[in-house]
Design a protein around this motif. Structure first.
Motif, PDB file in Angstrom:
ATOM      1  N   GLY A  39       0.801  -1.223   0.000  1.00  0.00           N
ATOM      2  CA  GLY A  39       0.000   0.000   0.000  1.00  0.00           C
ATOM      3  C   GLY A  39       0.823   1.256   0.000  1.00  0.00           C
ATOM      4  N   LEU A  40       2.104   1.160  -0.304  1.00  0.00           N
ATOM      5  CA  LEU A  40       2.967   2.340  -0.260  1.00  0.00           C
ATOM      6  C   LEU A  40       3.003   3.101  -1.581  1.00  0.00           C
ATOM      7  N   VAL A  41       2.699   2.432  -2.704  1.00  0.00           N
ATOM      8  CA  VAL A  41       2.717   3.102  -4.010  1.00  0.00           C
ATOM      9  C   VAL A  41       1.439   2.773  -4.748  1.00  0.00           C
ATOM     10  N   ALA A  42       1.147   3.577  -5.767  1.00  0.00           N
ATOM     11  CA  ALA A  42      -0.055   3.363  -6.576  1.00  0.00           C
ATOM     12  C   ALA A  42       0.234   2.352  -7.690  1.00  0.00           C
ATOM     13  N   GLY A  43      -0.863   1.883  -8.305  1.00  0.00           N
ATOM     14  CA  GLY A  43      -0.727   0.903  -9.389  1.00  0.00           C
ATOM     15  C   GLY A  43       0.011   1.438 -10.595  1.00  0.00           C
ATOM     16  N   ILE A  44      -0.072   2.779 -10.818  1.00  0.00           N
ATOM     17  CA  ILE A  44       0.618   3.350 -11.978  1.00  0.00           C
ATOM     18  C   ILE A  44       2.127   3.169 -11.889  1.00  0.00           C
ATOM     19  N   ASP A  45       2.652   3.100 -10.668  1.00  0.00           N
ATOM     20  CA  ASP A  45       4.098   2.873 -10.519  1.00  0.00           C
ATOM     21  C   ASP A  45       4.477   1.479 -11.016  1.00  0.00           C
ATOM     22  N   VAL A  46       3.583   0.507 -10.790  1.00  0.00           N
ATOM     23  CA  VAL A  46       3.834  -0.840 -11.300  1.00  0.00           C
ATOM     24  C   VAL A  46       3.785  -0.845 -12.824  1.00  0.00           C
ATOM     25  N   LEU A  47       2.790  -0.112 -13.368  1.00  0.00           N
ATOM     26  CA  LEU A  47       2.681  -0.042 -14.830  1.00  0.00           C
ATOM     27  C   LEU A  47       3.936   0.582 -15.445  1.00  0.00           C
ATOM     28  N   ARG A  48       4.409   1.661 -14.819  1.00  0.00           N
ATOM     29  CA  ARG A  48       5.650   2.270 -15.348  1.00  0.00           C
ATOM     30  C   ARG A  48       6.804   1.276 -15.315  1.00  0.00           C
ATOM     31  N   ALA A  49       6.913   0.526 -14.245  1.00  0.00           N
ATOM     32  CA  ALA A  49       7.995  -0.457 -14.134  1.00  0.00           C
ATOM     33  C   ALA A  49       7.852  -1.547 -15.192  1.00  0.00           C
ATOM     34  N   GLN A  50       6.577  -1.943 -15.501  1.00  0.00           N
ATOM     35  CA  GLN A  50       6.369  -2.956 -16.537  1.00  0.00           C
ATOM     36  C   GLN A  50       6.748  -2.418 -17.917  1.00  0.00           C
ATOM     37  N   VAL A  51       6.371  -1.160 -18.176  1.00  0.00           N
ATOM     38  CA  VAL A  51       6.743  -0.540 -19.466  1.00  0.00           C
ATOM     39  C   VAL A  51       8.265  -0.489 -19.607  1.00  0.00           C
ATOM     40  N   GLN A  52       8.928  -0.100 -18.537  1.00  0.00           N
ATOM     41  CA  GLN A  52      10.390  -0.016 -18.598  1.00  0.00           C
ATOM     42  C   GLN A  52      11.009  -1.393 -18.814  1.00  0.00           C
ATOM     43  N   GLN A  53      10.432  -2.418 -18.185  1.00  0.00           N
ATOM     44  CA  GLN A  53      10.936  -3.778 -18.385  1.00  0.00           C
ATOM     45  C   GLN A  53      10.792  -4.207 -19.841  1.00  0.00           C
ATOM     46  N   GLN A  54       9.628  -3.936 -20.448  1.00  0.00           N
ATOM     47  CA  GLN A  54       9.414  -4.308 -21.843  1.00  0.00           C
ATOM     48  C   GLN A  54      10.325  -3.502 -22.787  1.00  0.00           C
TER      49      GLN A  54
END
Length: 465
Positions: free
Chosen positions: A206-221
């Motif tokens: 609960g420390l970060v929002a879901g958009i932070d995960v999406l950004r990390a996924q985009v960067q991984q791809q």
């Protein structure tokens, strides 16, 4: 694109430089169908990767590169032309053996006899004939011109060897740069994977929002895409290198040299120019071509002069071989050209135009050498400074990424900062790879500008030789 200057021998072009590279070196530009990018392959491919050092690549290129092989055959053509010119000065020896049976009508030759028909009778003649030019100024200058053209062609081999060395070095450096991009992208992908895992853990907490995960996924791809591109470019670079140095098709290779940064003592401009004028085979070839044109002009001017030839023959003459007796003839002949329908005038005009053309080319060549040497020294100096800046940028970008990761983990910033820092690291790493490539190419180009590429390339690049 990699920008190169051109040698007198051939206009050439190299393969594209690595993406993002700002190549400061000078080297010849080669079209894709240039013979200097091809070779005569030799050997049988094996399943085991072939260890290939920079020295191995250069040695193989000097043995199998198509451009060099073609130039070596051009020397043979020039050698043949020299022998054709020498033929006008060398003895012409021939032999003949003949036997005939004749019937003559003496009346046809103006003899009035009661019996004008003579014969039949036999004539046997076995003879050796020699013709030797003694004085022929025009032919002598033609032979000198052909000899000078052959010397220019032999200088062309040295020029081609320097060019082949530069081609092999450039392709090897490009392949190393492509391999470094794979290693860089793999490290960045591992970082992106770790950041994605971190973002998911923080989201579950609960420390970060879901958009932070999406950004990390985009960067991984994004890093995966870069890895695909880097691997493809690396394989293509190895194919181009193998093609230029004569490896058998399908032979896997492993590059053994990394060519690290090695500072090069920079010669003064005067030292570099003196070395270039003394060592550049293409410049020496241009001088030989001018001397050949001057000899041709002298030959054309002397074409109206008399020439002296000695002709002789010796043999046996008789009705049969048993009755033949020794006979000989020795004569000295002076040949004087009187009228040739303007051919001598045309030849003099052509020869004078050739001298003016070669004189202008040599003057331009001298100026071009100074331009290439000055450019190579400037490129080397700028490339070394560029490399130092790139090394600092890599360290700063990594520090930025670490701080962004710490701020993200502490919950005081989103991973937008992390993503931006990752891109900064990627950009700085790419700039460092390109700068190292440019620095090594600048050193190789300086060796080429000085005319010592083949002998100096190991010391200039500082690799394991």
């Amino acid at each position: 694109m990699t920008r190169w200057t051109i040698a007198t021998l051939i206009a050439l072009a190299m393969a594209p430089a690595p993406a993002g590279a700002q190549v400061l070196g000078t080297a010849p530009q080669l079209p894709p169908d240039s013979p200097f990018l091809g070779s005569r392959p030799s050997g049988t491919p094996t399943t085991q990767p072939l260890p290939l050092s920079l020295k191995d690549a250069v040695d193989r290129a000097l043995d199998h590169n198509l451009g060099l092989l073609i130039q070596e055959e051009a020397v043979q053509h020039a050698r043949g032309a020299r022998w054709r010119a020498l033929a006008a000065l060398l003895p012409d020896v021939s032999a003949s053996v003949g036997e005939s049976r004749q019937v003559l009508n003496l009346a046809a030759f103006g003899f009035e006899t009661d019996e004008p028909i003579v014969g039949p009778f036999n004539v046997f003649d076995a003879r050796v004939a020699v013709s030797q030019p003694v004085i022929d100024v025009s032919a002598l200058n033609d032979a000198k011109a052909a000899s000078l053209n052959e010397r220019a062609a032999r200088y062309g081999i040295n020029t081609a060897r320097d060019l082949v060395t530069l081609v092999a070095v450039n392709l090897y450096l490009e392949t190393i740069a492509a391999q470094s991009r794979i290693e860089m992208t793999r490290a960045q992908q591992e970082t992106a994977d770790a950041l994605l895992t971190q973002a998911r853990d923080l989201e579950r907490s609960g420390l970060v929002a879901g958009i932070d995960v999406l950004r990390a996924q985009v960067q991984q791809q994004t890093q995966r895409q870069r890895m695909i591109v880097a691997e493809n470019q690396f394989e293509k670079s190895k194919l181009q290198l193998a093609r230029a140095i004569g490896l058998p098709p399908g032979q896997p290779v492993t590059l053994t040299d990394r060519i690290p940064f090695a500072p090069t003592p920079e010669p003064t401009l005067d030292q570099a120019l003196a070395r270039a004028y003394a060592s550049r085979s293409d410049y020496l070839a241009a001088q030989s071509r001018l001397e050949a044109a001057q000899a041709t002009a002298r030959s054309a001017a002397a074409a109206h002069l008399p020439s002296l030839h000695v002709d002789a023959n010796y043999g046996a003459l008789g009705q049969t071989t048993h009755e033949a007796h020794s006979t000989y003839t020795v004569s000295a002949n002076v040949r004087i050209p009187l009228f040739d329908a303007g051919r001598m005038t045309a030849r003099r005009i052509d020869a004078a135009a050739e001298v003016r053309q070669r004189t202008a080319e040599l003057a331009d060549f001298k100026a071009r050498i100074e331009f290439e040497v000055r450019s190579a020294l400037l490129d080397l100096r700028a490339a070394e400074q560029q490399l130092q800046v790139a090394q600092t940028n890599v360290q700063l970008a990594n520090d930025e990424l670490q701080q962004a990761r710490d701020r993200f983990a502490a919950g005081v910033a989103s991973n937008l900062e992390v993503t931006q820092a990752q891109e900064s690291v990627a950009s700085a790493s790419e700039s460092h790879i390109s700068a190292l490539y440019a620095h090594n190419l600048a050193k190789a180009s300086l060796a080429r500008a000085l005319g010592i590429a083949e002998e100096a390339i190991a010391a200039y690049l500082g690799g394991r030789q």
